[in-house]
Design a protein around this motif. Structure first.
Motif, PDB file in Angstrom:
ATOM      1  N   ALA A  73       9.022 -18.554  -4.355  1.00  0.00           N
ATOM      2  CA  ALA A  73       8.504 -17.375  -5.061  1.00  0.00           C
ATOM      3  C   ALA A  73       7.054 -17.097  -4.660  1.00  0.00           C
ATOM      4  CB  ALA A  73       8.623 -17.566  -6.573  1.00  0.00           C
ATOM      5  N   TYR A  91      12.278  -6.337  -7.401  1.00  0.00           N
ATOM      6  CA  TYR A  91      12.842  -7.455  -6.654  1.00  0.00           C
ATOM      7  C   TYR A  91      14.318  -7.596  -6.969  1.00  0.00           C
ATOM      8  CZ  TYR A  91      13.751 -12.008  -4.683  1.00  0.00           C
ATOM      9  OH  TYR A  91      14.289 -13.032  -3.934  1.00  0.00           O
ATOM     10  N   GLY A  93      17.599 -10.307  -5.682  1.00  0.00           N
ATOM     11  CA  GLY A  93      17.945 -11.456  -4.862  1.00  0.00           C
ATOM     12  C   GLY A  93      19.297 -12.024  -5.229  1.00  0.00           C
ATOM     13  N   GLY A  98      18.196 -15.059  -5.773  1.00  0.00           N
ATOM     14  CA  GLY A  98      18.137 -14.697  -7.193  1.00  0.00           C
ATOM     15  C   GLY A  98      17.388 -15.733  -8.005  1.00  0.00           C
ATOM     16  N   THR A 100      15.008 -17.479  -6.839  1.00  0.00           N
ATOM     17  CA  THR A 100      13.615 -17.165  -6.503  1.00  0.00           C
ATOM     18  C   THR A 100      13.118 -16.006  -7.363  1.00  0.00           C
ATOM     19  OG1 THR A 100      14.015 -17.902  -4.220  1.00  0.00           O
ATOM     20  CG2 THR A 100      12.063 -16.543  -4.612  1.00  0.00           C
ATOM     21  N   GLY A 101      13.993 -15.029  -7.619  1.00  0.00           N
ATOM     22  CA  GLY A 101      13.622 -13.914  -8.480  1.00  0.00           C
ATOM     23  C   GLY A 101      13.310 -14.351  -9.898  1.00  0.00           C
ATOM     24  N   LEU A 112       5.811  -7.852 -10.845  1.00  0.00           N
ATOM     25  CA  LEU A 112       7.134  -7.232 -10.790  1.00  0.00           C
ATOM     26  C   LEU A 112       7.214  -5.967 -11.640  1.00  0.00           C
ATOM     27  CD1 LEU A 112       9.605 -10.257 -11.043  1.00  0.00           C
ATOM     28  CD2 LEU A 112       8.742  -9.129  -8.995  1.00  0.00           C
ATOM     29  N   LEU A 115      13.605  -6.577 -12.051  1.00  0.00           N
ATOM     30  CA  LEU A 115      14.206  -7.769 -11.456  1.00  0.00           C
ATOM     31  C   LEU A 115      15.728  -7.655 -11.524  1.00  0.00           C
ATOM     32  CD1 LEU A 115      13.979 -10.714 -10.405  1.00  0.00           C
ATOM     33  CD2 LEU A 115      13.787 -11.442 -12.800  1.00  0.00           C
ATOM     34  N   VAL A 117      18.874 -10.020 -10.524  1.00  0.00           N
ATOM     35  CA  VAL A 117      19.317 -11.329 -10.040  1.00  0.00           C
ATOM     36  C   VAL A 117      20.836 -11.288  -9.923  1.00  0.00           C
ATOM     37  CG1 VAL A 117      17.321 -12.597 -10.842  1.00  0.00           C
ATOM     38  CG2 VAL A 117      19.220 -12.264 -12.402  1.00  0.00           C
ATOM     39  N   THR A 204      15.280  -6.663 -16.542  1.00  0.00           N
ATOM     40  CA  THR A 204      16.116  -7.492 -15.675  1.00  0.00           C
ATOM     41  C   THR A 204      17.586  -7.110 -15.787  1.00  0.00           C
ATOM     42  OG1 THR A 204      14.591  -9.367 -15.931  1.00  0.00           O
ATOM     43  CG2 THR A 204      16.810  -9.879 -15.174  1.00  0.00           C
TER      44      THR A 204
END
Length: 272
Positions: A73, A91, A93, A98, A100-101, A112, A115, A117, A204
């Motif tokens: 990250a 972001y 991933g 993910g 890492t997200g 951010l 997000l 994931v 998210t």
């Protein structure tokens, strides 16, 4: 300690950065920026799409020593700062990308805007399983993983429908640096942020493949529950006919979901 270095590929049209929202997209273990090529192209008119490769995969240099998901990250933030210093970004991933997200949301949330994931969890697999895989790949190389990964990555019938694309992605796995792949496995062995999800404050979405045996839909629900329990905003969605690589298997569906998230986050941010 030498932090891992990651390199990036621009998936959207070449133009001056900053006029459109920036979306950074991350890979699954054994894949490359190819994972995001179609979804990135579909989003390219609306956002600047930058895809990064894991150490020893694609264009990123091999890792010289062990690293954590949190350090991945950090490496992503350094990458963004090298192309757009201090910029806030969206972001998305997949799997290790993910994970890492989630670490970005926990550790670098101020950077951010949103997000996503995908096909991931706050903990994936068991430490023992990952360490065993790391040892196998160190000894025998990444080609030993191709058959098993093909079964995990793609929903039944996908390789028959898309033989050329799936073969290209599996070649990425075959060509990955065995030691870097093993370091990624060891990073996943030590990854467990279930108790930290409540600190994520960025909007998210957690996407899961209905056919995913690695990170099933229950993992996405767990992520959402952890974030919302801490007062954050999150929602989950399950994609039918998808296994472990959502943006590769269903690029149009993933692009639509990302476009909705980014548009909402941008408008919400403008209202602050």
């Amino acid at each position: 300690m030498v932090r891992p270095t990651v390199k990036a590929v621009l998936l959207s049209p070449v133009r001056e950065l900053g006029e459109r929202p920036l979306l950074v997209v991350g890979p699954s273990l054994g894949t490359s920026t190819l994972l995001w090529s179609q979804a990135g192209a579909l989003l390219g008119d609306d956002v600047d799409v930058v895809a990064w490769d894991l150490p020893g995969h694609g264009i990123s240099p091999a890792a010289a020593e062990t690293f954590t998901v949190a350090e991945l990250a950090d490496a992503v933030v350094e990458l963004v700062d090298s192309i757009a210093p201090g910029a806030r970004f969206h972001y998305a991933g997949v799997s290790l990308g993910g994970a890492t997200g989630l670490q970005l949301g926990i550790k670098h949330g101020e950077r951010l805007k949103s997000l996503s994931v995908q096909c991931t969890g706050a903990k994936i697999g068991t430490p023992e399983g990952w360490l065993e895989r790391a040892q196998t790949v160190r000894t025998q190389g990444t080609p030993v993983m191709v058959v098993g990964s093909a079964q995990r990555w793609f929903a039944p019938g996908f390789m028959e429908r898309e033989p050329e694309r799936s073969s290209r992605l599996l070649h990425t796995l075959r060509d990955a640096d065995r030691f870097s792949y093993a370091f990624c496995c060891e990073a996943l062995a030590g990854f467990d942020v279930r108790s930290e999800l409540g600190s994520i404050r960025v909007p998210t979405q957690a996407l899961a493949g209905a056919e995913d045996t690695v990170a099933p839909p229950s993992f996405a629900e767990e992520i959402v529950a952890g974030i919302t329990a801490g007062g954050g905003t999150a929602n989950a969605a399950t994609l039918a006919g998808v296994a472990h690589l959502a943006p590769f298997e269903a690029p149009g569906h993933v692009a639509d979901l990302l476009r909705t998230l980014i548009t909402w986050a941008e408008s919400a941010g403008a209202g602050k």
